[in-house]
Design an enzyme around this catalytic site. Structure first.
Site, PDB file in Angstrom:
ATOM      1  N   GLU A 181       0.843  -1.208   0.000  1.00 51.83           N
ATOM      2  CA  GLU A 181       0.000   0.000   0.000  1.00 51.83           C
ATOM      3  C   GLU A 181       0.882   1.263   0.000  1.00 51.83           C
ATOM      4  OE1 GLU A 181      -1.853   0.715   3.829  1.00 51.83           O
ATOM      5  OE2 GLU A 181      -3.550   1.763   2.913  1.00 51.83           O
ATOM      6  N   LYS A 240      -9.708   2.091  -1.905  1.00 55.44           N
ATOM      7  CA  LYS A 240      -9.859   1.530  -0.549  1.00 55.44           C
ATOM      8  C   LYS A 240     -11.170   2.003   0.078  1.00 55.44           C
ATOM      9  CE  LYS A 240      -7.102   1.364   3.748  1.00 55.44           C
ATOM     10  NZ  LYS A 240      -5.895   1.937   4.395  1.00 55.44           N
ATOM     11  N   CYS A 282      -5.137  -3.059   3.223  1.00 53.57           N
ATOM     12  CA  CYS A 282      -4.719  -2.825   4.609  1.00 53.57           C
ATOM     13  C   CYS A 282      -5.877  -2.871   5.610  1.00 53.57           C
ATOM     14  CB  CYS A 282      -3.928  -1.520   4.682  1.00 53.57           C
ATOM     15  SG  CYS A 282      -2.829  -1.460   6.137  1.00 53.57           S
TER      16      CYS A 282
END
Ligand SMILES: NC(=O)CCC(=O)C(=O)O
Length: 260
Positions: free
Chosen positions: A43, A114, A149
């Site tokens: 990321e 995300k 994440c």
């Protein structure tokens, strides 16, 4: 299927490399993986996932310098490349934490913004906008499900990915050392409950004062850890059988017993 997870070191400090130098170094590392089927990066490896003050200054349009260099690296190496995520600035000026997946010919196969932003009303949670789309990518031998994440903490996203056909869950991250036990536990949990492979690629080093966990990990659909990196920069290479997803789901058909 052979996958290489490139656990990049992102370091604070005056002697640290520029983003441009890191891009070139990462592109060279991707080229070295020629022969792999899939290469995965972490990321926000240009800035560091906790370098909040750099998100705005280093944000790129989707087809910015990271996109260009990673598309070329994917086609030079002839690999599927999950190029981790970049701080994307969209045409309206909004920022997103956006993952890019390139085909072996360097075409953009998918992008994923995300969905769950980290920071509890600070940092990424206020600087970035949230994505809304559940994204899968069909490869010749498996279907990837994309998450990033902090998304790892939200099992409902992974259930949606499996419902959309995902068999291999790919999770670029910048996970901190302080919560490393959660990283390993959650990666195994997502693999077991979704009867899927999990390929989770983190960063090494310390950036914005936050020591990173490293310990990129590959887990099979039975929850067994196939490979795990150490704390430092490393290329973690693993061979796995995508057919094991179907076998596991058939022999222990818990996914069919879902009620909700
Ligand atoms: N970059 C992130 O999403 C950090 C997530 C994290 O630190 C955690 O979930 O713990």
């Amino acid at each position: 299927m052979r996958a290489s997870l490139i656990q990049i070191g992102v370091y604070d400090g005056k002697g640290g490399e520029s983003i441009d130098a890191r891009r070139q170094r990462v592109a060279a590392l991707v080229r070295e993986q020629a022969g792999a089927d899939l290469v995965v990066l972490p990321e926000l490896w240009t800035t560091g996932a906790f370098a909040y003050e750099s998100f705005g200054t280093e944000a790129e349009p989707l087809q910015g310098p990271t996109y260009e260099s990673m598309a070329k690296a994917a086609s030079d190496a002839g690999v599927w490349l999950h190029a981790g995520s970049v701080p994307e600035r969209d045409p309206d000026g909004l920022l997103y934490n956006t993952s890019l997946v390139f085909s072996p010919s360097g075409e953009l196969a998918a992008s994923y913004r995300k969905i769950h932003r980290f920071g509890f009303d600070k940092g990424e949670a206020v600087l970035m906008s949230a994505g809304a789309d559940v994204v899968t990518v069909r490869l010749p031998s498996t279907t990837l499900g994309l998450a990033t994440c902090y998304d790892l903490r939200f099992p409902e996203l992974f259930r949606r990915l499996v419902e959309a056909g995902a068999e291999t869950l790919v999770i670029p991250a910048g996970w901190p050392e302080r919560r490393r036990s959660h990283w390993t536990l959650l990666a195994q949990a997502r693999a077991v409950e979704n009867q899927s492979y999990v390929l989770a690629c983190g960063t090494a080093g310390t950036h914005a004062g936050v020591p990173q966990a490293g310990h990129s990990i590959v887990v099979d659909p039975w929850g067994e850890v196939l490979a795990e990196a150490g704390p430092d920069e490393e290329v973690l290479t693993v061979e796995f059988d995508p057919g094991k997803v179907g076998v596991t789901r058939e022999q222990f058909p818990a996914l069919k017993d879902r009620v909700l």
